[in-house]
Design a protein around this motif. Structure first.
Motif, PDB file in Angstrom:
ATOM      1  N   SER A 153       0.984  -1.291  -0.090  1.00 31.16           N
ATOM      2  CA  SER A 153      -0.024   0.010  -0.145  1.00 31.16           C
ATOM      3  C   SER A 153       0.900   1.353   0.105  1.00 31.16           C
ATOM      4  CB  SER A 153      -1.011  -0.036   1.109  1.00 31.16           C
ATOM      5  OG  SER A 153      -0.173   0.166   2.528  1.00 31.16           O
ATOM      6  N   ALA A 154       0.438   2.272  -0.152  1.00 26.66           N
ATOM      7  CA  ALA A 154       1.268   3.578  -0.550  1.00 26.66           C
ATOM      8  C   ALA A 154       0.205   4.687  -0.063  1.00 26.66           C
ATOM      9  CB  ALA A 154       1.817   3.975  -1.645  1.00 26.66           C
ATOM     10  N   GLU A 155       0.771   5.807   0.392  1.00 27.63           N
ATOM     11  CA  GLU A 155      -0.142   6.841   0.770  1.00 27.63           C
ATOM     12  C   GLU A 155       0.928   8.240   0.636  1.00 27.63           C
ATOM     13  OE1 GLU A 155      -1.353   6.570   4.749  1.00 27.63           O
ATOM     14  OE2 GLU A 155       0.506   7.115   5.600  1.00 27.63           O
ATOM     15  N   PHE A 156       0.165   9.399   0.329  1.00 28.26           N
ATOM     16  CA  PHE A 156       0.923  10.598   0.329  1.00 28.26           C
ATOM     17  C   PHE A 156      -0.034  11.616   0.970  1.00 28.26           C
ATOM     18  CE2 PHE A 156       3.737  13.744  -0.452  1.00 28.26           C
ATOM     19  CZ  PHE A 156       3.710  14.332  -1.792  1.00 28.26           C
ATOM     20  N   PRO A 157       0.072  11.561   2.352  1.00 35.58           N
ATOM     21  CA  PRO A 157      -0.946  12.665   3.107  1.00 35.58           C
ATOM     22  C   PRO A 157      -0.587  14.000   2.804  1.00 35.58           C
ATOM     23  CG  PRO A 157       0.980  11.632   4.557  1.00 35.58           C
ATOM     24  CD  PRO A 157       1.046  10.938   3.349  1.00 35.58           C
ATOM     25  N   LYS A 158      -1.588  14.898   3.219  1.00 34.31           N
ATOM     26  CA  LYS A 158      -1.404  16.314   3.460  1.00 34.31           C
ATOM     27  C   LYS A 158      -0.202  16.746   3.833  1.00 34.31           C
ATOM     28  CE  LYS A 158      -4.293  20.375   3.718  1.00 34.31           C
ATOM     29  NZ  LYS A 158      -5.446  21.059   4.448  1.00 34.31           N
ATOM     30  N   GLU A 159       0.077  16.284   4.902  1.00 36.77           N
ATOM     31  CA  GLU A 159       1.394  16.697   5.827  1.00 36.77           C
ATOM     32  C   GLU A 159       2.457  15.230   5.815  1.00 36.77           C
ATOM     33  OE1 GLU A 159       0.291  20.646   6.095  1.00 36.77           O
ATOM     34  OE2 GLU A 159       1.927  19.857   6.556  1.00 36.77           O
ATOM     35  N   GLY A 160       3.559  15.487   5.496  1.00 37.80           N
ATOM     36  CA  GLY A 160       4.526  14.345   5.861  1.00 37.80           C
ATOM     37  C   GLY A 160       4.750  13.738   4.398  1.00 37.80           C
ATOM     38  N   PRO A 161       5.732  12.831   4.732  1.00 34.62           N
ATOM     39  CA  PRO A 161       6.281  12.019   3.475  1.00 34.62           C
ATOM     40  C   PRO A 161       5.442  11.263   3.160  1.00 34.62           C
ATOM     41  CG  PRO A 161       7.120  11.002   5.636  1.00 34.62           C
ATOM     42  CD  PRO A 161       6.337  12.252   6.189  1.00 34.62           C
ATOM     43  N   SER A 162       5.598  10.474   1.798  1.00 36.23           N
ATOM     44  CA  SER A 162       5.062   9.605   1.275  1.00 36.23           C
ATOM     45  C   SER A 162       5.467   8.298   1.929  1.00 36.23           C
ATOM     46  CB  SER A 162       5.303   9.473  -0.336  1.00 36.23           C
ATOM     47  OG  SER A 162       4.519   8.328  -0.950  1.00 36.23           O
ATOM     48  N   ILE A 163       4.480   7.171   2.004  1.00 41.60           N
ATOM     49  CA  ILE A 163       5.035   5.976   2.935  1.00 41.60           C
ATOM     50  C   ILE A 163       4.699   4.796   1.953  1.00 41.60           C
ATOM     51  CG2 ILE A 163       4.635   4.679   4.802  1.00 41.60           C
ATOM     52  CD1 ILE A 163       5.673   7.117   5.491  1.00 41.60           C
ATOM     53  N   LEU A 164       5.459   4.037   1.569  1.00 39.17           N
ATOM     54  CA  LEU A 164       5.405   2.550   0.852  1.00 39.17           C
ATOM     55  C   LEU A 164       5.286   1.763   1.799  1.00 39.17           C
ATOM     56  CD1 LEU A 164       4.877   1.107  -1.647  1.00 39.17           C
ATOM     57  CD2 LEU A 164       7.163   0.934  -1.978  1.00 39.17           C
ATOM     58  N   ARG A 165       4.272   0.941   2.175  1.00 32.79           N
ATOM     59  CA  ARG A 165       4.240  -0.145   3.147  1.00 32.79           C
ATOM     60  C   ARG A 165       4.028  -1.292   2.596  1.00 32.79           C
ATOM     61  NH1 ARG A 165      -1.052  -0.617   6.773  1.00 32.79           N
ATOM     62  NH2 ARG A 165      -0.230  -2.036   8.409  1.00 32.79           N
ATOM     63  N   ILE A 166       4.735  -2.317   2.999  1.00 32.09           N
ATOM     64  CA  ILE A 166       4.813  -3.710   2.514  1.00 32.09           C
ATOM     65  C   ILE A 166       4.512  -4.577   3.652  1.00 32.09           C
ATOM     66  CG2 ILE A 166       5.940  -5.680   1.193  1.00 32.09           C
ATOM     67  CD1 ILE A 166       8.030  -3.304   0.278  1.00 32.09           C
ATOM     68  N   GLN A 167       3.269  -5.421   3.952  1.00 26.44           N
ATOM     69  CA  GLN A 167       3.100  -6.176   4.916  1.00 26.44           C
ATOM     70  C   GLN A 167       3.746  -7.437   4.805  1.00 26.44           C
ATOM     71  OE1 GLN A 167      -1.115  -4.751   4.859  1.00 26.44           O
ATOM     72  NE2 GLN A 167      -1.011  -4.719   7.077  1.00 26.44           N
ATOM     73  N   GLN A 168       3.878  -8.279   5.841  1.00 23.85           N
ATOM     74  CA  GLN A 168       4.216  -9.655   5.557  1.00 23.85           C
ATOM     75  C   GLN A 168       5.085 -10.025   4.736  1.00 23.85           C
ATOM     76  OE1 GLN A 168       0.080 -11.137   5.366  1.00 23.85           O
ATOM     77  NE2 GLN A 168       0.098 -11.850   7.300  1.00 23.85           N
ATOM     78  N   VAL A 169       6.313  -9.075   4.663  1.00 23.97           N
ATOM     79  CA  VAL A 169       7.303  -9.323   3.500  1.00 23.97           C
ATOM     80  C   VAL A 169       7.852 -10.762   3.415  1.00 23.97           C
ATOM     81  CG1 VAL A 169       8.351  -7.038   4.035  1.00 23.97           C
ATOM     82  CG2 VAL A 169       9.187  -8.887   5.110  1.00 23.97           C
ATOM     83  N   VAL A 170       8.106 -11.184   1.985  1.00 20.48           N
ATOM     84  CA  VAL A 170       8.848 -12.399   1.728  1.00 20.48           C
ATOM     85  C   VAL A 170      10.139 -12.068   1.002  1.00 20.48           C
ATOM     86  CG1 VAL A 170       6.325 -13.391   1.215  1.00 20.48           C
ATOM     87  CG2 VAL A 170       7.424 -12.271  -0.715  1.00 20.48           C
ATOM     88  N   ARG A 171      10.852 -12.913   0.885  1.00 24.76           N
ATOM     89  CA  ARG A 171      12.112 -12.913   0.272  1.00 24.76           C
ATOM     90  C   ARG A 171      12.072 -12.191  -1.089  1.00 24.76           C
ATOM     91  NH1 ARG A 171      14.688 -17.901   2.514  1.00 24.76           N
ATOM     92  NH2 ARG A 171      15.316 -17.361   4.315  1.00 24.76           N
ATOM     93  N   GLY A 172      11.150 -12.316  -1.930  1.00 37.02           N
ATOM     94  CA  GLY A 172      10.945 -11.909  -3.162  1.00 37.02           C
ATOM     95  C   GLY A 172      10.676 -10.302  -3.206  1.00 37.02           C
ATOM     96  N   ASP A 173      10.629  -9.786  -2.097  1.00 35.31           N
ATOM     97  CA  ASP A 173      10.271  -8.323  -2.075  1.00 35.31           C
ATOM     98  C   ASP A 173      11.632  -7.657  -1.761  1.00 35.31           C
ATOM     99  OD1 ASP A 173       7.388  -8.896   0.234  1.00 35.31           O
ATOM    100  OD2 ASP A 173       7.479  -8.661  -1.939  1.00 35.31           O
ATOM    101  N   SER A 174      12.660  -8.308  -1.545  1.00 37.81           N
ATOM    102  CA  SER A 174      14.067  -7.830  -1.534  1.00 37.81           C
ATOM    103  C   SER A 174      14.588  -7.140  -2.854  1.00 37.81           C
ATOM    104  CB  SER A 174      15.261  -9.001  -1.221  1.00 37.81           C
ATOM    105  OG  SER A 174      14.929  -9.536   0.122  1.00 37.81           O
ATOM    106  N   ALA A 175      14.798  -5.941  -2.406  1.00 33.50           N
ATOM    107  CA  ALA A 175      14.804  -5.079  -3.646  1.00 33.50           C
ATOM    108  C   ALA A 175      15.265  -3.796  -3.495  1.00 33.50           C
ATOM    109  CB  ALA A 175      13.478  -4.931  -4.665  1.00 33.50           C
ATOM    110  N   ALA A 176      15.734  -2.721  -4.263  1.00 30.63           N
ATOM    111  CA  ALA A 176      15.872  -1.246  -4.044  1.00 30.63           C
ATOM    112  C   ALA A 176      14.530  -0.721  -4.612  1.00 30.63           C
ATOM    113  CB  ALA A 176      16.877  -0.759  -4.903  1.00 30.63           C
ATOM    114  N   TYR A 177      13.943   0.245  -3.411  1.00 32.26           N
ATOM    115  CA  TYR A 177      12.944   0.887  -3.914  1.00 32.26           C
ATOM    116  C   TYR A 177      13.006   2.385  -4.071  1.00 32.26           C
ATOM    117  CZ  TYR A 177      10.243  -3.297  -2.619  1.00 32.26           C
ATOM    118  OH  TYR A 177       9.924  -4.866  -2.640  1.00 32.26           O
ATOM    119  N   PHE A 178      12.727   2.916  -5.057  1.00 34.23           N
ATOM    120  CA  PHE A 178      12.959   4.186  -5.400  1.00 34.23           C
ATOM    121  C   PHE A 178      11.994   5.207  -5.488  1.00 34.23           C
ATOM    122  CE2 PHE A 178      17.804   4.171  -6.215  1.00 34.23           C
ATOM    123  CZ  PHE A 178      18.040   2.972  -6.639  1.00 34.23           C
TER     124      PHE A 178
END
Lengths: 112, 116
Positions: free
Chosen positions: B66-91
């Motif tokens: 999931s991702a969000e970009f609230p009115k105030e504050g940074p954008s957040i990319l959220r990954i729940q219950q991570v698995v090995r395949g999520d290993s990567a660089a996120y830009f």
């Protein structure tokens, strides 16, 4: 030195020579194209872009050529320097999108 | 003018944990994009957000991400219950206008996620 498509991932170039990096893009409807440079451990850095209604654009030591007939994009770097060693990506986009679609990249290695 | 900031730069998570990646766009930029990069591959688009709105999430997996970009504050990319395949660089990238309409995307240094 010259790369042929993105299936040739590494381009070795002697310092001072010109480099040509090629890219075959996928969407004939793309409105613009961008070349990015990515050094190890860093984010992509904008080099130069070109709109689809142009076939050539020049920057400082770099030239981008666009051939829409064969969906081909190239980046020419004049007088390649050691600081040019990096991975180079082409990216394409549509004005109606926000996203960019990136190619796989070409590793450029500049040798003394 | 500071560039795009991302933190943490490196994140290690065990399988099943949650990962939260933060992106602060450049000042004055209201458009944020997230991309994922696997080793020796190009960047793959995930999601495009404007303040408080998701504009395009066509590249984001339907589950766990999931991702969000609230009115105030940074954008957040959220990954729940991570698995090995999520290993990567996120830009994260930001732009003052939509890309293609004069809005060049400026990229942050990335967050390198390792799932053990």
């Amino acid at each position: 030195g010259e790369s042929v498509g993105l299936h040739l991932p590494t381009l070795s170039v002697q310092e001072g020579d010109n480099s040509i990096i090629n890219c075959a893009y996928s969407n004939s409807a793309s409105d613009y194209f961008i070349w990015y440079k990515q050094e190890s451990g860093k984010g992509p850095q904008f080099i130069i872009d070109i709109r689809s209604n142009m076939d050539k654009r020049q920057g400082q030591r770099v030239t981008v050529l666009l051939n829409k007939t064969v969906k081909h994009l190239s980046l020419q770097i004049a007088a390649t320097q050691p600081g040019d060693s990096a991975v180079y990506f082409c990216a394409e986009g549509l004005d109606s999108w926000g996203k960019l679609q990136f190619g796989a990249g070409t590793q450029v290695v500049v040798t003394p | 003018n500071a560039g795009v900031m991302q933190n943490p730069r490196h994140l290690v998570r065990r399988r099943g944990q949650e990962a939260r990646l933060r992106c602060s766009p450049m000042k004055g930029h209201s458009h944020v994009y997230w991309y994922r990069q696997l080793p020796e591959e190009g960047l793959k688009f995930m999601v495009y957000l404007q303040k408080e709105n998701i504009i395009d999430e066509s590249g984001m997996p339907k589950e766990r991400f999931s991702a969000e970009f609230p009115k105030e504050g940074p954008s957040i990319l959220r990954i729940q219950q991570v698995v090995r395949g999520d290993s990567a660089a996120y830009f994260c990238a930001s732009s003052p206008l939509p890309t293609g309409r004069g809005g060049e995307q400026y990229f942050g240094p990335g967050t390198r996620l390792t799932v053990t």
